[in-house]
Design a protein around this motif. Structure first.
Motif, PDB file in Angstrom:
ATOM      1  N   SER A  50       5.071 -14.057  -6.669  1.00  0.00           N
ATOM      2  CA  SER A  50       5.869 -13.664  -5.506  1.00  0.00           C
ATOM      3  C   SER A  50       5.981 -14.766  -4.467  1.00  0.00           C
ATOM      4  O   SER A  50       6.907 -14.760  -3.670  1.00  0.00           O
ATOM      5  N   THR A  51       5.065 -15.713  -4.442  1.00  0.00           N
ATOM      6  CA  THR A  51       5.130 -16.801  -3.472  1.00  0.00           C
ATOM      7  C   THR A  51       5.484 -18.142  -4.105  1.00  0.00           C
ATOM      8  O   THR A  51       5.410 -19.166  -3.440  1.00  0.00           O
ATOM      9  N   SER A  52       5.905 -18.138  -5.351  1.00  0.00           N
ATOM     10  CA  SER A  52       6.142 -19.400  -6.045  1.00  0.00           C
ATOM     11  C   SER A  52       7.353 -20.150  -5.516  1.00  0.00           C
ATOM     12  O   SER A  52       7.452 -21.355  -5.693  1.00  0.00           O
ATOM     13  N   PHE A  57      -1.658 -20.687  -6.508  1.00  0.00           N
ATOM     14  CA  PHE A  57      -2.209 -19.379  -6.891  1.00  0.00           C
ATOM     15  C   PHE A  57      -2.073 -19.170  -8.398  1.00  0.00           C
ATOM     16  O   PHE A  57      -2.939 -18.581  -9.032  1.00  0.00           O
ATOM     17  N   GLY A  58      -0.964 -19.648  -8.965  1.00  0.00           N
ATOM     18  CA  GLY A  58      -0.753 -19.516 -10.405  1.00  0.00           C
ATOM     19  C   GLY A  58      -1.795 -20.267 -11.213  1.00  0.00           C
ATOM     20  O   GLY A  58      -2.301 -19.761 -12.210  1.00  0.00           O
ATOM     21  N   VAL A  59      -2.137 -21.482 -10.780  1.00  0.00           N
ATOM     22  CA  VAL A  59      -3.163 -22.260 -11.487  1.00  0.00           C
ATOM     23  C   VAL A  59      -4.514 -21.557 -11.400  1.00  0.00           C
ATOM     24  O   VAL A  59      -5.230 -21.425 -12.399  1.00  0.00           O
ATOM     25  N   LEU A  60      -4.845 -21.097 -10.198  1.00  0.00           N
ATOM     26  CA  LEU A  60      -6.113 -20.374 -10.025  1.00  0.00           C
ATOM     27  C   LEU A  60      -6.123 -19.091 -10.854  1.00  0.00           C
ATOM     28  O   LEU A  60      -7.123 -18.767 -11.515  1.00  0.00           O
ATOM     29  N   VAL A  62      -0.087 -14.228 -18.073  1.00  0.00           N
ATOM     30  CA  VAL A  62       1.376 -14.301 -18.176  1.00  0.00           C
ATOM     31  C   VAL A  62       2.014 -14.464 -16.794  1.00  0.00           C
ATOM     32  O   VAL A  62       2.877 -15.325 -16.601  1.00  0.00           O
ATOM     33  N   THR A  63       1.592 -13.663 -15.810  1.00  0.00           N
ATOM     34  CA  THR A  63       2.179 -13.794 -14.477  1.00  0.00           C
ATOM     35  C   THR A  63       1.807 -15.126 -13.832  1.00  0.00           C
ATOM     36  O   THR A  63       2.603 -15.698 -13.080  1.00  0.00           O
ATOM     37  N   SER A  64       0.648 -15.632 -14.126  1.00  0.00           N
ATOM     38  CA  SER A  64       0.250 -16.940 -13.597  1.00  0.00           C
ATOM     39  C   SER A  64       1.101 -18.054 -14.175  1.00  0.00           C
ATOM     40  O   SER A  64       1.538 -18.957 -13.449  1.00  0.00           O
ATOM     41  N   VAL A  65       1.356 -18.008 -15.472  1.00  0.00           N
ATOM     42  CA  VAL A  65       2.218 -19.015 -16.100  1.00  0.00           C
ATOM     43  C   VAL A  65       3.628 -18.927 -15.528  1.00  0.00           C
ATOM     44  O   VAL A  65       4.255 -19.949 -15.224  1.00  0.00           O
ATOM     45  N   LEU A  66       4.133 -17.711 -15.348  1.00  0.00           N
ATOM     46  CA  LEU A  66       5.456 -17.550 -14.746  1.00  0.00           C
ATOM     47  C   LEU A  66       5.497 -18.105 -13.328  1.00  0.00           C
ATOM     48  O   LEU A  66       6.480 -18.729 -12.921  1.00  0.00           O
ATOM     49  N   ALA A  67       4.438 -17.890 -12.552  1.00  0.00           N
ATOM     50  CA  ALA A  67       4.378 -18.412 -11.188  1.00  0.00           C
ATOM     51  C   ALA A  67       4.410 -19.932 -11.186  1.00  0.00           C
ATOM     52  O   ALA A  67       5.100 -20.549 -10.363  1.00  0.00           O
TER      53      ALA A  67
END
Length: 95
Positions: free
Chosen positions: A9-11, A19-22, A49-54
Motif C-alpha cells: 500500500s505504500t510502495s 517494508f517489502g524487503v523486511l 507474495v505481497t512483499s514481492v509485489l510491494a
C-alpha cells in the motif's frame, strides 16, 4: 503478512520497498518455520507474495519517477504552475 500489505500500500512512495524487503525476510523465515510446525503456511505465503509485489511496484514507481523527471526536465524553471503544466503536456506529447 502485515508488512507485505503495508509495503504494497505504500510502495508508490518508495517506502513500501523497504517494508517489502523486511516483509520478504520475515515471510521467508515464517515459511521455513511453518514447514517444521505445519501451521501458518498460508499467512507466510501471503506475506511473501505481497512483499514481492510491494518491491516490484516500488521499483516500477521509481523508474516512472526518473523517466518523468527526465522527460520534463526543462519545465522546472518556469514561473507559474500553469506554465509548468503546459510545458509538461508539450513534453509528454513530443512537441
Amino acid at each position: 503478512m502485515a508488512l507485505g500489505v503495508i509495503g504494497l500500500s505504500t510502495s508508490i512512495v518508495f517506502i513500501g520497498g523497504l517494508f517489502g524487503v523486511l516483509g520478504l525476510i520475515l515471510g521467508s523465515v515464517a515459511l521455513k518455520k511453518s514447514g517444521r510446525t505445519g501451521t501458518g503456511r498460508t499467512k507466510a505465503v501471503t506475506g511473501v507474495v505481497t512483499s514481492v509485489l510491494a518491491i516490484v511496484v516500488a521499483v516500477l514507481a521509481g523508474f516512472f519517477f526518473v523517466w518523468y523527471a527526465n522527460q520534463t526536465q526543462e519545465c522546472y524553471r518556469l514561473d507559474s504552475f500553469r506554465q509548468y503544466t503546459e510545458c509538461v503536456h508539450r513534453q509528454l506529447a513530443g512537441n
